[in-house]
Design an enzyme around this catalytic site. Structure first.
Site, PDB file in Angstrom:
ATOM      1  NE  ARG A   1      -9.264  -5.428 -20.169  1.00 33.87           N
ATOM      2  CZ  ARG A   1     -10.374  -5.929 -20.698  1.00 33.87           C
ATOM      3  NH1 ARG A   1     -10.754  -7.146 -20.380  1.00 33.87           N
ATOM      4  NH2 ARG A   1     -11.107  -5.225 -21.525  1.00 33.87           N
TER       5      ARG A   1
ATOM      6  CD  GLU B   1       0.827  -5.327  11.038  1.00 32.08           C
ATOM      7  OE1 GLU B   1      -0.361  -5.689  10.964  1.00 32.08           O
ATOM      8  OE2 GLU B   1       1.187  -4.157  10.854  1.00 32.08           O
TER       9      GLU B   1
ATOM     10  CG  ASP C   1     -11.419  -1.675 -22.432  1.00 35.51           C
ATOM     11  OD1 ASP C   1     -12.596  -1.878 -22.756  1.00 35.51           O
ATOM     12  OD2 ASP C   1     -10.564  -2.564 -22.300  1.00 35.51           O
TER      13      ASP C   1
ATOM     14  N   PRO D   1       0.822  -1.221   0.000  1.00 30.69           N
ATOM     15  CG  PRO D   1      -0.096  -1.104   2.141  1.00 30.69           C
ATOM     16  CD  PRO D   1       0.623  -2.019   1.206  1.00 30.69           C
TER      17      PRO D   1
HETATM   18  C1  SAM Z   1      -1.849  -6.059   5.927  1.00 30.34           C
HETATM   19  S1  SAM Z   1      -0.866  -5.572   4.581  1.00 30.34           S
HETATM   20  C2  SAM Z   1       0.498  -4.773   5.377  1.00 30.34           C
HETATM   21  C3  SAM Z   1       0.373  -3.297   5.438  1.00 30.34           C
HETATM   22  C4  SAM Z   1       1.553  -2.623   6.122  1.00 30.34           C
HETATM   23  N1  SAM Z   1       1.547  -2.908   7.528  1.00 30.34           N
HETATM   24  C5  SAM Z   1       1.484  -1.128   5.884  1.00 30.34           C
HETATM   25  O1  SAM Z   1       0.851  -0.448   6.683  1.00 30.34           O
HETATM   26  O2  SAM Z   1       2.028  -0.643   4.871  1.00 30.34           O
HETATM   27  C6  SAM Z   1      -0.199  -7.079   4.007  1.00 30.34           C
HETATM   28  C7  SAM Z   1       0.223  -7.115   2.563  1.00 30.34           C
HETATM   29  O3  SAM Z   1      -0.885  -6.929   1.715  1.00 30.34           O
HETATM   30  C8  SAM Z   1      -0.473  -6.304   0.513  1.00 30.34           C
HETATM   31  N2  SAM Z   1      -1.263  -5.078   0.318  1.00 30.34           N
HETATM   32  C9  SAM Z   1      -2.083  -4.504   1.222  1.00 30.34           C
HETATM   33  N3  SAM Z   1      -2.655  -3.414   0.733  1.00 30.34           N
HETATM   34  C10 SAM Z   1      -2.219  -3.274  -0.538  1.00 30.34           C
HETATM   35  C11 SAM Z   1      -2.444  -2.323  -1.567  1.00 30.34           C
HETATM   36  N4  SAM Z   1      -3.251  -1.281  -1.386  1.00 30.34           N
HETATM   37  N5  SAM Z   1      -1.814  -2.493  -2.744  1.00 30.34           N
HETATM   38  C12 SAM Z   1      -0.994  -3.553  -2.951  1.00 30.34           C
HETATM   39  N6  SAM Z   1      -0.717  -4.482  -1.994  1.00 30.34           N
HETATM   40  C13 SAM Z   1      -1.324  -4.351  -0.807  1.00 30.34           C
HETATM   41  C14 SAM Z   1       1.020  -6.016   0.621  1.00 30.34           C
HETATM   42  O4  SAM Z   1       1.734  -7.022  -0.065  1.00 30.34           O
HETATM   43  C15 SAM Z   1       1.226  -6.074   2.124  1.00 30.34           C
HETATM   44  O5  SAM Z   1       2.545  -6.421   2.475  1.00 30.34           O
END
Ligand code: SAM
Length: 231
Positions: free
Chosen positions: A152, A114, A167, A87
């Site tokens: 795609r 996490e 698209d 994220p």
């Molecule tokens: C619970 S999340 C960890 C978030 C992290 N503690 C932070 O606050 O940045 C677990 C995993 O989900 C994936 N993930 C969660 N949200 C995402 C997003 N918006 N885009 C891409 N991957 C995401 C990532 O690979 C991440 O390591």
């Protein structure tokens, strides 16, 4: 295109890819989707891949060693990119999908729990991508979003007479949203198909669609509309 997805939950990737157009793309050899499980590379005798964070705090952090060894085991092709789903990465969009579709191989790392030991970022230097400003439980949905949206853009992926160039967000629509579409019947519960779509005049149809695309983008996505007309 070869996708190599590093994930603790390979079935999540495999089950999605066993359906619909992705399945056909694999069957026709347009894409290949491989999964690699960091758990298979852990040196821990209990097969552990995560541990508690230094400094305290809740949750578990994905350890560097299984991820490094898993990444190193993947055969690298010449035109290859390594992506971490997080994220905290740059926000994904259609331009990035198009850009990534030019690679021969995309290696993706899905986090869970996490997140990652920071040394994974520092040592493997991935491009970091987020699929939106929200937090998911794992990166698998993100990897699937990339696989789907990138594929795609590959020649032949959508079939002979279907193309992605009309698209929403595509170059064919100059980055704007798609115009409204209708199919049979001509009337449904009192709602009619616009006359212009029935008259066979392709110049008029194109103009109608262009105007509808502009109107829709202006109403729904003023940000896109503004950037289009600012150019
Ligand atoms: C619970 S999340 C960890 C978030 C992290 N503690 C932070 O606050 O940045 C677990 C995993 O989900 C994936 N993930 C969660 N949200 C995402 C997003 N918006 N885009 C891409 N991957 C995401 C990532 O690979 C991440 O390591």
């Amino acid at each position: 295109m070869i996708y190599d997805v590093m994930t603790l939950f390979p079935e999540m990737i495999e089950s999605y890819c066993a359906e619909s157009i992705t399945k056909r793309g694999i069957k026709e050899g347009i894409i290949t989707v491989n999964t690699h499980n960091p758990r298979d590379y852990t040196l821990d005798k209990h097969k552990k891949v995560d541990d508690t964070p230094y400094g305290g705090g809740g949750g578990m952090v994905l350890m560097a060693q299984p991820v490094f060894d898993c990444y190193r085991s993947i055969k690298k092709h010449e035109n290859s990119i390594f992506i971490m789903l997080t994220p905290q990465g740059e926000k994904y969009n259609q331009d990035i999908a198009l850009e990534l579709s030019k690679y021969e191989q995309i290696i993706m790392l899905c986090g869970h729990y996490e997140g990652f030991d920071e040394r994974i970022r520092l040592g493997l230097n991935p491009r970091e991508i987020s699929i939106g400003d929200y937090v998911l439980t794992g990166g698998e949905l993100g990897a699937l979003v990339l696989i789907d949206s990138i594929s795609r853009n590959l020649k032949g992926y959508l079939g002979e007479d279907v193309c992605s160039s009309n698209d929403s967000f595509s170059k064919g629509l100059e980055g704007m949203l798609e115009y409204p579409q209708y199919t049979k019947p001509r009337e449904f519960e009192g709602m009619l198909v616009p006359e212009v779509l029935l008259n066979g005049n392709h110049k008029e149809i194109d103009e109608y669609r262009k105007q509808e695309s502009i109107k829709r983008t202006k109403n729904r996505r003023p940000d896109l509309f503004k950037s289009h007309f600012a150019d």
